[in-house]
Scaffold this active site. Structure first.
Site, PDB file in Angstrom:
ATOM      1  CE1 TYR A 157       1.322   0.718   4.219  1.00 46.48           C
ATOM      2  CE2 TYR A 157       0.286  -1.424   4.523  1.00 46.48           C
ATOM      3  CZ  TYR A 157       1.140  -0.421   4.974  1.00 46.48           C
ATOM      4  OH  TYR A 157       1.805  -0.568   6.161  1.00 46.48           O
ATOM      5  CG  ASP A 175       5.448  12.255   3.092  1.00 49.18           C
ATOM      6  OD1 ASP A 175       6.260  12.167   2.152  1.00 49.18           O
ATOM      7  OD2 ASP A 175       5.300  11.384   3.951  1.00 49.18           O
ATOM      8  CB  CYS A 201     -14.783  16.150  11.028  1.00 50.50           C
ATOM      9  SG  CYS A 201     -14.363  15.495   9.406  1.00 50.50           S
TER      10      CYS A 201
END
Length: 374
Positions: A21, A277, A326
């Site tokens: 992954y 990243d 959130c």
């Protein structure tokens, strides 16, 4: 200038382990130059001399890959030398490294301890879930290297945490994983939902994590964490810690819980700089520390609108009762194949979790606040 955060990839995408992954391998395959070799000492020097004198208060340097220990211990000795040389403002320096642990030995762990490196050890749960998608080239057990590395880190009294990628297998085994982690005296955890490859259909990979699976995982994880609060060794979970900070009126430190991207400098082995990243691809190149000053790199970030364009302005998010916690999630998990931003991939996961556990989370925050007043 505020505190500075720099993430370096001293071995580029080179790795001594294959993870099915791996998001970085996926990113690198989409660049004109997939692999940049290893970082030279001159490039390292230029990164530090162009960033550290501009920092105020603190400067954070993190090393990832690929596998950053492939660059060798001598490289990190040079890191300390250059940091000492260019720390003109006498700021506090934090060094961290994320590793799969394969190369760790007494010399590495002694160095980490003596120089106060925080180590992130990548572990995907128990052996069954860990080795499902993480493989050594020779077919040997990748889990054996993890247990050996953890023993060495503990032997040398190194501060380390556990970073777990949440695949569907990890999500379905979290109780067993939790029990194992605590049996190893691992009390500092990070859990990151697994990402699908760029441009792929959601949930199309073998390891894909569905929103429902992630939401139920968060409920189970919260319950296990909550139980630990009543023991002698309460566990720290980064995501939950940040939610508590928000409820207590503090800013979250995790960028994916801020509602927009933060200012970062992510540096490839050749000195190329990217804003994140998850966005180390050609359209997001900001410059190169071997030739460009910090101001020029910052100007390029503004020019491409990376930070401002990451702001979550969706009406349906702002109307959501859980938006303040959130914040819309990580930009990478909101991006569609055409580059536009939509709802957080795990939006329904958040609703599943907060519907079930927000009252308890709020009560814990209140208890923390009350304890601080007494």
């Amino acid at each position: 200038m505020p505190p500075i955060s720099v993430l370096l990839k001293p071995a580029s995408g080179s790795c001594n382990m294959h993870c099915d992954y791996c998001f970085y391998k996926d990113e690198a395959s989409k660049r004109d130059v997939p692999f940049y070799g290893t970082m030279s000492e001159d490039t390292l020097k230029n990164v530090i001399r162009r960033t550290l004198p501009r920092a105020e208060g603190t400067a954070s340097y993190a090393f990832q890959g690929g596998e950053p220990t492939l660059r060798g211990l001598d490289f990190y000795q040079k890191v300390l030398e250059y940091q000492k040389q260019y720390n003109k403002n006498h700021v506090r320096i934090h060094n961290a490294i994320q590793t799969n642990g394969v190369l760790l030995d007494d010399a590495w762990c002694s160095f980490f301890h003596d120089n106060h490196f925080l180590v992130g050890l990548s572990v995907d749960g128990i052996q069954e879930t860990h080795e499902k998608y993480r493989h050594l080239p020779d077919g040997a057990s990748s889990y054996a290297s993890i247990t050996r590395a953890a023993e060495l880190l503990r032997k040398h009294d190194v501060d380390f945490n556990i970073l777990t990628v949440v695949t569907k297998e990890v999500a379905s085994h979290i109780e067993e994983i939790w029990e194992y982690y605590l049996a190893q005296d691992w009390y500092w955890h990070q859990y990151i939902p697994c990402m699908d490859p760029l441009g792929a259909d959601e949930h199309s990979s073998e390891y894909s994590l569905t929103p429902e699976q992630y939401g139920l995982f968060l409920i189970k994880l919260f319950d296990l964490w909550n139980q630990s609060l009543h023991t002698s060794f309460p566990v720290s979970i980064r995501t939950i810690d940040n939610w508590l900070d928000i409820l207590l009126g503090f800013l979250p430190e995790a960028c994916d819980q801020c509602g927009m991207c933060s200012i970062q400098y992510v540096v490839e082995a050749d000195g190329s700089v990217f804003p994140c990243d998850f966005y180390m691809m050609d359209p997001y190149l900001l410059g190169n520390f071997n030739r460009d000053r910090l101001d020029a790199i910052d100007a390029k970030r503004d020019q491409i609108g990376f930070v401002s364009g990451s702001r979550n302005d969706l009406v349906q998010c702002k109307r959501c009762p859980y938006h303040y916690l959130c914040r819309g999630g990580c930009r990478r998990n909101r991006e569609l194949p055409d580059g536009s931003l939509d709802l957080y991939r795990f939006c329904s996961s958040m609703k599943i979790f907060f519907d079930a556990r927000l009252p308890e989370l709020k009560q814990i925050a209140k208890d923390v606040q009350d304890a601080g007043r007494n």
